[in-house]
Each structure stands twice: as C-alpha cells, then as structure tokens.
Design an enzyme around this catalytic site. Structure first.
Site, short mmCIF file in Angstrom:
data_model
loop_
_atom_site.label_atom_id
_atom_site.label_comp_id
_atom_site.label_asym_id
_atom_site.label_seq_id
_atom_site.Cartn_x
_atom_site.Cartn_y
_atom_site.Cartn_z
N ARG A 180 -2.44 -6.48 -8.35
CA ARG A 180 -1.15 -7.59 -8.03
C ARG A 180 -1.24 -8.73 -9.09
O ARG A 180 -0.38 -9.43 -9.19
CB ARG A 180 -1.62 -8.17 -6.61
CG ARG A 180 -1.25 -7.19 -5.63
CD ARG A 180 -1.69 -7.32 -4.18
NE ARG A 180 -3.02 -7.36 -4.20
CZ ARG A 180 -3.99 -7.24 -3.37
NH1 ARG A 180 -3.19 -7.63 -2.02
NH2 ARG A 180 -5.13 -7.16 -3.32
N SER A 198 -2.92 -7.79 2.92
CA SER A 198 -3.19 -7.58 4.37
C SER A 198 -3.66 -8.82 5.01
O SER A 198 -3.17 -9.41 6.21
CB SER A 198 -4.22 -6.73 4.71
OG SER A 198 -3.82 -5.32 4.14
N HIS A 239 0.92 -1.16 0.11
CA HIS A 239 0.22 -0.01 -0.03
C HIS A 239 0.91 1.30 0.06
O HIS A 239 0.68 2.33 -0.81
CB HIS A 239 -0.89 0.24 1.27
CG HIS A 239 -1.94 -1.11 1.45
ND1 HIS A 239 -2.00 -1.67 2.30
CD2 HIS A 239 -2.84 -1.51 0.26
CE1 HIS A 239 -3.16 -2.61 2.16
NE2 HIS A 239 -3.50 -2.52 1.14
N LYS A 265 -15.88 -6.70 7.22
CA LYS A 265 -15.27 -7.67 7.00
C LYS A 265 -14.50 -8.04 8.09
O LYS A 265 -13.42 -8.74 8.17
CB LYS A 265 -14.11 -6.71 5.87
CG LYS A 265 -14.27 -6.84 4.51
CD LYS A 265 -13.28 -6.54 3.77
CE LYS A 265 -13.55 -6.50 2.12
NZ LYS A 265 -12.28 -6.14 1.41
P1 ADP Z 1 -9.85 -3.63 -0.40
O1 ADP Z 1 -10.59 -3.98 0.64
O2 ADP Z 1 -10.33 -2.62 -1.24
O3 ADP Z 1 -9.16 -4.85 -1.30
P2 ADP Z 1 -6.96 -3.51 0.42
O4 ADP Z 1 -6.54 -2.51 1.71
O5 ADP Z 1 -6.84 -4.85 0.53
O6 ADP Z 1 -8.39 -3.16 0.23
O7 ADP Z 1 -6.43 -2.86 -0.72
C1 ADP Z 1 -6.60 -1.56 -1.08
C2 ADP Z 1 -5.68 -1.18 -2.47
O8 ADP Z 1 -4.31 -1.53 -2.32
C3 ADP Z 1 -6.28 -2.27 -3.58
O9 ADP Z 1 -6.23 -1.26 -4.83
C4 ADP Z 1 -5.33 -3.37 -3.66
O10 ADP Z 1 -5.20 -3.76 -4.89
C5 ADP Z 1 -4.06 -2.58 -3.29
N1 ADP Z 1 -2.85 -3.24 -2.81
C6 ADP Z 1 -2.98 -4.15 -1.72
N2 ADP Z 1 -2.21 -5.04 -1.55
C7 ADP Z 1 -1.01 -4.34 -2.62
C8 ADP Z 1 0.34 -4.58 -2.88
N3 ADP Z 1 0.71 -5.71 -2.16
N4 ADP Z 1 0.78 -3.90 -3.92
C9 ADP Z 1 0.24 -2.98 -4.77
N5 ADP Z 1 -1.22 -2.91 -4.15
C10 ADP Z 1 -1.78 -3.37 -3.26
#
Ligand code: ADP
Length: 161
Positions: free
Chosen positions: A92, A130, A19, A43
């Site tokens: 990803r 996460s 992130h 969630k």
């Molecule tokens: P959501 O509930 O929207 O999936 P996340 O917190 O999991 O929320 O992810 C938020 C954003 O960050 C999304 O666009 C996700 O694709 C991106 N993201 C999560 N992990 C990574 C990573 N390791 N590298 C790049 N982008 C990421």
C-alpha cells in the site's frame, strides 16, 4: 505442467476489498492462490480463526482456484510444504514496503527457491486496512464500500454483539 501456486498470507481480520483485489489479480498470474490465514491470535483478532476462515470461504465459494489454509509457524515452511512457487503480498505504501523488504531478505535466506511477488494496491484501496476499517466501523463510520457485503454485515453484527 505443474500448477503454479501462490500463497497469500495474512491476518485477514477481516478480509477487505483490498485483499480480494490482490487475490483476484494473483489469479491472473498464478494457477491457484491459497490464502494462508494466521492462526496466531496474539494480535487479538476481533474475528476468531474459524470466523475469518468462514468469511473468506464464502467470498471465494465460486472460485475453485482459491483455497484457505491455517498458518501457524514459519511461512516459508508452509509455502514449501504446499509446493508453492511464490508468496503473494500487497503493497500500500512506504511502511508496507519497509517491513516487506526485510521479510523478503529473511525469507529468501531461509528458502531461496520461493519468490515473493508484490502487487501494488489499487489507488482506491491504498488507504484500506483491516485495522482502520474496524476502527472507523467501531466509531460508527460507513465502511461498506471497503468490505464484501457479507463481511460488512458480519462486522456490524460483531460490533453490536
Ligand atoms: P498482516 O498481518 O500480514 O499485515 P493483513 O491481513 O493486514 O495481514 O494483510 C495481508 C496482506 O494483504 C499484506 O500483504 C497486506 O499488505 C495486503 N493488504 C492489506 N490491505 C490491502 C489493500 N487495501 N490493498 C492491497 N493489499 C492489501
């Protein structure tokens, strides 16, 4: 000229280095990036909203072009009210893409003026999520290289508590 703001929405439970990388790279494209932190607790996040927010605030404490807001409701409405020009998302792999493409079409239908900009994750972050970080940490695995240090400390403490 008007500042170009991008909204980076997500659950961030917790914020990972993946992130952080997207935020930093977003700052090269936009004047400001606002992290839109999902308030919806359906969630069942391990970190409460206020905790997730505090961890993100601490991460970007020295960067005044990054802010954090609470997202509750339609993302495009949030983006419109914030005056954003774009929604920023990370990609990803194919499963992210499948989901994101549907969202792009729906969001474009709802708000044609707001673009979604995708940044491909860095190779070394492409397997980091996460949920995986939490799962591995719960089982005692070392996830310290995937999290900012203060967030790693908070996760270890949370799992012990
Ligand atoms: P959501 O509930 O929207 O999936 P996340 O917190 O999991 O929320 O992810 C938020 C954003 O960050 C999304 O666009 C996700 O694709 C991106 N993201 C999560 N992990 C990574 C990573 N390791 N590298 C790049 N982008 C990421």
């Amino acid at each position: 000229m008007r500042e170009r703001l991008a909204i980076f929405p997500g659950s961030f439970d917790p914020l990972t280095n993946g992130h952080v990388d997207i935020v930093r790279r977003g700052l090269a494209l936009f004047d400001k990036v606002q992290v839109a932190l999902a308030i919806n607790e359906s969630k069942r996040p391990i970190f409460a909203f206020d905790e997730r927010r505090a961890l993100i605030d601490e991460m970007f404490a020295g960067e005044d072009r990054v802010s954090v807001g609470g997202l509750d409701g339609l993302l495009v409405e949030y983006a419109r009210q914030a005056g954003a020009v774009a929604i920023l998302r990370g990609l990803r792999g194919p499963s992210d893409f499948d989901y994101e493409l549907k969202m792009v079409h729906m969001n474009h239908h709802l708000a044609p003026g707001i673009e979604t900009v995708f940044l491909a994750s860095r190779t070394e972050q492409s397997f980091v999520s996460s949920s995986l970080v939490k799962e591995v940490a719960r089982l005692g695995g070392d996830v310290s290289s995937h999290l900012p240090p203060h967030i790693h400390t908070a996760l270890v403490a949370k799992l012990q508590g």
